[in-house]
Write a protein that holds these residues in place. Structure first.
Motif, PDB file in Angstrom:
ATOM      1  N   VAL A  56      26.693  41.462 -19.617  1.00  0.00           N
ATOM      2  CA  VAL A  56      26.895  41.275 -18.176  1.00  0.00           C
ATOM      3  C   VAL A  56      26.416  42.501 -17.407  1.00  0.00           C
ATOM      4  CG1 VAL A  56      28.628  41.004 -16.368  1.00  0.00           C
ATOM      5  CG2 VAL A  56      28.789  39.646 -18.457  1.00  0.00           C
ATOM      6  N   VAL A  57      26.743  43.693 -17.928  1.00  0.00           N
ATOM      7  CA  VAL A  57      26.331  44.929 -17.258  1.00  0.00           C
ATOM      8  C   VAL A  57      24.814  45.055 -17.244  1.00  0.00           C
ATOM      9  CG1 VAL A  57      26.371  47.453 -17.408  1.00  0.00           C
ATOM     10  CG2 VAL A  57      28.471  46.148 -17.788  1.00  0.00           C
ATOM     11  N   VAL A  58      24.159  44.772 -18.383  1.00  0.00           N
ATOM     12  CA  VAL A  58      22.695  44.854 -18.466  1.00  0.00           C
ATOM     13  C   VAL A  58      22.058  43.860 -17.513  1.00  0.00           C
ATOM     14  CG1 VAL A  58      20.699  44.459 -19.954  1.00  0.00           C
ATOM     15  CG2 VAL A  58      22.655  45.743 -20.819  1.00  0.00           C
ATOM     16  N   MET A  59      22.594  42.636 -17.458  1.00  0.00           N
ATOM     17  CA  MET A  59      22.032  41.612 -16.571  1.00  0.00           C
ATOM     18  C   MET A  59      22.178  42.016 -15.116  1.00  0.00           C
ATOM     19  SD  MET A  59      20.348  38.895 -16.990  1.00  0.00           S
ATOM     20  CE  MET A  59      19.426  38.224 -15.608  1.00  0.00           C
ATOM     21  N   GLN A  60      23.290  42.634 -14.779  1.00  0.00           N
ATOM     22  CA  GLN A  60      23.468  43.110 -13.398  1.00  0.00           C
ATOM     23  C   GLN A  60      22.431  44.184 -13.071  1.00  0.00           C
ATOM     24  OE1 GLN A  60      27.570  44.379 -13.392  1.00  0.00           O
ATOM     25  NE2 GLN A  60      28.340  42.361 -12.784  1.00  0.00           N
ATOM     26  N   THR A  61      22.166  45.069 -14.044  1.00  0.00           N
ATOM     27  CA  THR A  61      21.164  46.118 -13.836  1.00  0.00           C
ATOM     28  C   THR A  61      19.774  45.514 -13.682  1.00  0.00           C
ATOM     29  OG1 THR A  61      22.485  47.637 -15.186  1.00  0.00           O
ATOM     30  CG2 THR A  61      20.183  48.227 -14.801  1.00  0.00           C
ATOM     31  N   VAL A  62      19.443  44.531 -14.513  1.00  0.00           N
ATOM     32  CA  VAL A  62      18.150  43.854 -14.424  1.00  0.00           C
ATOM     33  C   VAL A  62      17.990  43.210 -13.050  1.00  0.00           C
ATOM     34  CG1 VAL A  62      16.792  41.903 -15.284  1.00  0.00           C
ATOM     35  CG2 VAL A  62      17.876  43.477 -16.897  1.00  0.00           C
ATOM     36  N   ASN A  63      19.013  42.530 -12.595  1.00  0.00           N
ATOM     37  CA  ASN A  63      18.949  41.870 -11.284  1.00  0.00           C
ATOM     38  C   ASN A  63      18.765  42.874 -10.157  1.00  0.00           C
ATOM     39  OD1 ASN A  63      19.202  39.257 -12.281  1.00  0.00           O
ATOM     40  ND2 ASN A  63      21.436  39.303 -12.210  1.00  0.00           N
ATOM     41  N   GLN A  64      19.424  44.026 -10.273  1.00  0.00           N
ATOM     42  CA  GLN A  64      19.262  45.058  -9.244  1.00  0.00           C
ATOM     43  C   GLN A  64      17.824  45.569  -9.206  1.00  0.00           C
ATOM     44  OE1 GLN A  64      22.211  47.969 -10.329  1.00  0.00           O
ATOM     45  NE2 GLN A  64      23.927  46.777  -9.500  1.00  0.00           N
ATOM     46  N   GLU A  79      13.039  52.167 -15.251  1.00  0.00           N
ATOM     47  CA  GLU A  79      13.338  50.774 -14.902  1.00  0.00           C
ATOM     48  C   GLU A  79      12.325  49.828 -15.540  1.00  0.00           C
ATOM     49  OE1 GLU A  79      15.438  51.246 -10.508  1.00  0.00           O
ATOM     50  OE2 GLU A  79      13.255  51.329 -10.674  1.00  0.00           O
ATOM     51  N   GLY A  80      11.068  50.230 -15.558  1.00  0.00           N
ATOM     52  CA  GLY A  80      10.050  49.398 -16.181  1.00  0.00           C
ATOM     53  C   GLY A  80      10.282  49.239 -17.673  1.00  0.00           C
ATOM     54  N   VAL A  81      10.658  50.340 -18.333  1.00  0.00           N
ATOM     55  CA  VAL A  81      10.934  50.282 -19.772  1.00  0.00           C
ATOM     56  C   VAL A  81      12.129  49.379 -20.044  1.00  0.00           C
ATOM     57  CG1 VAL A  81      11.723  51.645 -21.754  1.00  0.00           C
ATOM     58  CG2 VAL A  81       9.911  52.533 -20.279  1.00  0.00           C
ATOM     59  N   LEU A  82      13.153  49.474 -19.203  1.00  0.00           N
ATOM     60  CA  LEU A  82      14.328  48.620 -19.393  1.00  0.00           C
ATOM     61  C   LEU A  82      13.949  47.143 -19.313  1.00  0.00           C
ATOM     62  CD1 LEU A  82      17.878  49.226 -18.084  1.00  0.00           C
ATOM     63  CD2 LEU A  82      16.859  46.968 -17.765  1.00  0.00           C
ATOM     64  N   LEU A  84      10.978  45.835 -19.939  1.00  0.00           N
ATOM     65  CA  LEU A  84      10.143  45.497 -21.084  1.00  0.00           C
ATOM     66  C   LEU A  84      10.959  45.292 -22.356  1.00  0.00           C
ATOM     67  CD1 LEU A  84       7.132  47.925 -20.543  1.00  0.00           C
ATOM     68  CD2 LEU A  84       7.086  45.433 -20.374  1.00  0.00           C
ATOM     69  N   ARG A  85      12.112  45.912 -22.444  1.00  0.00           N
ATOM     70  CA  ARG A  85      12.929  45.838 -23.649  1.00  0.00           C
ATOM     71  C   ARG A  85      13.879  44.641 -23.674  1.00  0.00           C
ATOM     72  NH1 ARG A  85      14.590  52.236 -24.613  1.00  0.00           N
ATOM     73  NH2 ARG A  85      12.591  52.862 -25.549  1.00  0.00           N
ATOM     74  N   GLN A  86      13.858  43.847 -22.633  1.00  0.00           N
ATOM     75  CA  GLN A  86      14.780  42.711 -22.584  1.00  0.00           C
ATOM     76  C   GLN A  86      14.384  41.641 -23.595  1.00  0.00           C
ATOM     77  OE1 GLN A  86      17.687  42.930 -20.852  1.00  0.00           O
ATOM     78  NE2 GLN A  86      16.785  44.972 -20.574  1.00  0.00           N
ATOM     79  N   THR A  87      15.375  41.149 -24.315  1.00  0.00           N
ATOM     80  CA  THR A  87      15.157  40.072 -25.281  1.00  0.00           C
ATOM     81  C   THR A  87      16.017  38.855 -24.964  1.00  0.00           C
ATOM     82  OG1 THR A  87      16.832  41.028 -26.752  1.00  0.00           O
ATOM     83  CG2 THR A  87      14.530  41.674 -27.121  1.00  0.00           C
ATOM     84  N   ASP A  88      16.975  39.023 -24.067  1.00  0.00           N
ATOM     85  CA  ASP A  88      17.849  37.910 -23.705  1.00  0.00           C
ATOM     86  C   ASP A  88      17.064  36.875 -22.892  1.00  0.00           C
ATOM     87  OD1 ASP A  88      20.666  36.734 -23.287  1.00  0.00           O
ATOM     88  OD2 ASP A  88      19.928  36.969 -21.238  1.00  0.00           O
ATOM     89  N   GLY A  89      17.260  35.610 -23.205  1.00  0.00           N
ATOM     90  CA  GLY A  89      16.515  34.549 -22.534  1.00  0.00           C
ATOM     91  C   GLY A  89      16.735  34.514 -21.037  1.00  0.00           C
ATOM     92  N   ALA A  94      14.536  35.564 -15.609  1.00  0.00           N
ATOM     93  CA  ALA A  94      14.659  36.194 -14.288  1.00  0.00           C
ATOM     94  C   ALA A  94      13.448  37.066 -13.990  1.00  0.00           C
ATOM     95  CB  ALA A  94      15.946  37.022 -14.229  1.00  0.00           C
ATOM     96  N   ILE A  95      12.979  37.804 -15.000  1.00  0.00           N
ATOM     97  CA  ILE A  95      11.788  38.648 -14.821  1.00  0.00           C
ATOM     98  C   ILE A  95      10.565  37.785 -14.529  1.00  0.00           C
ATOM     99  CG2 ILE A  95      10.225  40.255 -15.982  1.00  0.00           C
ATOM    100  CD1 ILE A  95      12.689  41.230 -17.585  1.00  0.00           C
TER     101      ILE A  95
END
Length: 217
Positions: A56-64, A79-82, A84-89, A94-95
């Motif tokens: 939940v925390v990571v998703m909130q950061t991604v959305n921000q 922020e760009g590296v974060l 690129l490292r996302q693996t959650d569907g 969202a990206i």
């Protein structure tokens, strides 16, 4: 007044009357203000619950980050590296959606392209990059070095196919010289490809260490 420390993880939970459920227990640390000190309290939670909270925390950061991008803000390298490292569907979706919205804002549904021609003028190269399957040593059976007439022929054919860009690719050939200098050779190369069409865009593409190698020639 000093308060006794609270154990954050009990290696023997049965000794304190706790029951085990087959999953390891971890502790959520909570800081409670106190007139004389801070008391650390241990709240047992399962690994699954911790993972859910982190997601939940990571998703909130991604959305921000994505909201900042939509607002026209530049993203930092971190922020760009974060992203690129996302693996959650859900995060990847969202990206992808944000990227499409940015494309729509900037270009709409207009798609542009150029017709170009790649001319590999030689595969002879002094470098021995381990990842390259293109290079050859001079004298190898399948090595080649196109002469000026052949390059002109390929360029003329590109013009007839309505190309507007020529990409010259080749190895770092120590023999590619004119008047004993590599600079004169490459100047003539550019002049040759511009003969059929002076408006050609010339895009050089050499192997790594091109500039340093040319300086040694």
């Amino acid at each position: 007044m000093r308060h006794p420390p609270h154990r954050l993880f009990d290696p023997n939970p049965q000794s304190s009357g706790q029951a085990t459920s087959g999953k390891a227990l971890v502790s959520k640390v909570q800081f409670i203000p106190h007139p004389s000190s801070l008391i650390l309290t241990a709240i047992p939670v399962t690994i699954d619950k911790v993972a859910l909270v982190l997601d939940v925390v990571v998703m909130q950061t991604v959305n921000q980050i994505l909201d900042r991008a939509l607002a026209g803000k530049d993203l930092s390298e971190e922020e760009g590296v974060l992203l690129l490292r996302q693996t959650d569907g859900e995060a990847i979706a969202a990206i992808r959606e944000t990227s499409d919205r940015l494309r729509q804002q900037q270009s709409g549904d207009t798609v542009t392209y150029v017709i170009n021609r790649n001319i590999n003028f030689t595969n002879i190269c002094e470098q021995h990059c381990s990842f390259c399957a293109f290079r050859r040593d001079e004298g190898d059976e399948d090595s080649y070095w196109l002469n000026q007439a052949t390059i002109l022929e390929k360029t003329t054919d590109a013009v007839q196919r309505h190309a507007t860009e020529i990409c010259m690719q080749g190895g770092l050939h120590l023999g590619a010289k004119l008047n004993e200098t590599s600079l004169d050779y490459y100047v003539r190369l550019v002049t040759t490809i511009k003969q059929p069409s002076p408006t050609f865009t010339y895009t050089p593409s050499h192997r790594k260490k091109c500039s340093s190698s040319l300086e040694k020639m």
